[in-house]
Design an enzyme around this catalytic site. Structure first.
Site, PDB file in Angstrom:
ATOM      1  N   TYR A   1      14.057   7.245  -6.690  1.00 12.13           N
ATOM      2  CA  TYR A   1      12.697   7.196  -6.144  1.00 12.13           C
ATOM      3  C   TYR A   1      12.080   8.596  -6.148  1.00 12.13           C
ATOM      4  CZ  TYR A   1       8.852   6.759  -2.810  1.00 12.13           C
ATOM      5  OH  TYR A   1       7.609   6.807  -2.216  1.00 12.13           O
TER       6      TYR A   1
ATOM      7  N   SER B   1      -1.673  -4.419  -0.502  1.00  4.34           N
ATOM      8  CA  SER B   1      -1.052  -4.214   0.811  1.00  4.34           C
ATOM      9  C   SER B   1      -0.982  -2.726   1.110  1.00  4.34           C
ATOM     10  CB  SER B   1       0.364  -4.817   0.845  1.00  4.34           C
ATOM     11  OG  SER B   1       1.217  -4.129  -0.073  1.00  4.34           O
TER      12      SER B   1
ATOM     13  N   ILE C   1      -1.152   1.139   2.008  1.00  7.55           N
ATOM     14  CA  ILE C   1      -2.135   2.189   1.767  1.00  7.55           C
ATOM     15  C   ILE C   1      -3.139   1.767   0.702  1.00  7.55           C
ATOM     16  CG2 ILE C   1      -2.424   4.527   0.846  1.00  7.55           C
ATOM     17  CD1 ILE C   1       0.187   5.251   2.306  1.00  7.55           C
TER      18      ILE C   1
END
Length: 269
Positions: free
Chosen positions: A172, A18, A20
């Protein structure tokens, strides 16, 4: 972007089902490359290759679905061994698979904070294990799909799992800084790239508006082209080479991260 042929070249794209990753696989295949399409499960990988054949007119022979759940390091090892066995020469590894850190602190079965493992440690392990295939001939390269958010991060050396103080954005960002630092590892020529804020599942981390996944993928594919000269450890913001965060190029930080990652994945640095 150059439209030179990539015929005869073999590229592995992680997280290619999915966003990029899928668009990167499409663009590479359209230029003639054989693309190893990685997905979390066999079903997801097969669905992605079927979609590319059906909607982009790509020859099925150019696509090879592969699977491994990056939340399980044993599956990463199995994937690497399969690739080395079936594709002893690999031209490019695109380390693209990624996830937003969850709201609540979450550990994998391997004992690592899940975003740190999926976004960085799994790619560290995969890259190390694929080194023989990437270096079997001159010119092999690694493209790490990173993020501008790496500039906001710090690596918590004594607590990389952030057990004492957890915040999803910080977790992250730490994984993206680690991935950017890892591009400076001298074993395989590698670069990292921020493809821009794109309309993918990670868009909420950046804002409410983004460019298409295809536009982001174009910046990744450009760096896969052997006609584009790269310098080990370089960082690109879309198609412009810029300086990454200072920590990303410090030799001490590179060595320290390799040692930490090697310990966490059970792989000698």
């Amino acid at each position: 972007m150059s439209s030179s042929s990539l015929s005869g070249r073999t590229v592995l794209v992680t997280g290619a089902t999915s966003g990029i990753g899928l668009e990167t696989a499409r663009l590479l295949a359209e230029r003639g490359a054989t693309v190893l399409v990685h997905g979390r499960t066999a079903e997801e990988a097969r669905a992605a290759t079927d979609r590319l054949v059906a909607t982009a007119g790509i020859e099925a022979a150019q696509l090879r679905p592969l699977c491994a759940d990056f939340a399980h390091l044993d599956e990463v090892k199995q994937l690497a061994h399969q690739i080395v066995r079936e594709h002893p020469h690999l031209d490019v590894l695109v380390n693209n698979a990624g996830m937003a850190a969850p709201e609540r602190h979450t550990l994998t079965a391997d004992g690592n904070e899940i975003a740190f493992q999926v976004n960085f440690l799994a790619h560290y392990l995969l890259t190390c294990l694929l080194e023989p295939a990437l270096t079997s001939e001159p010119g092999g390269r690694v493209v790490n799909v990173s993020s501008s958010l790496h500039r906001t991060a710090s690596i918590q050396w004594s607590d990389p799992n952030r057990a004492r103080r957890y915040a999803r954005l910080a977790a992250y960002a730490q994984s993206q800084l680690a991935l950017t630092v890892f591009a400076a590892d001298p074993r395989v020529t590698a670069v990292s790239v921020h493809p821009g804020a794109c309309e993918t599942s990670l868009l909420p981390l950046y804002g409410h508006q983004g460019r298409s996944a295809a536009e982001g993928a174009a910046h990744v594919v450009r760096l896969c082209d052997p006609g584009v000269e790269i310098v080990n450890g370089a960082y690109y913001d879309r198609d412009e080479r810029v300086a990454p965060a200072t920590a990303a190029t410090e030799e001490r930080t590179v060595r320290r991260l390799n040692k930490l990652a090697g310990e966490l994945v059970g792989q000698d640095a």
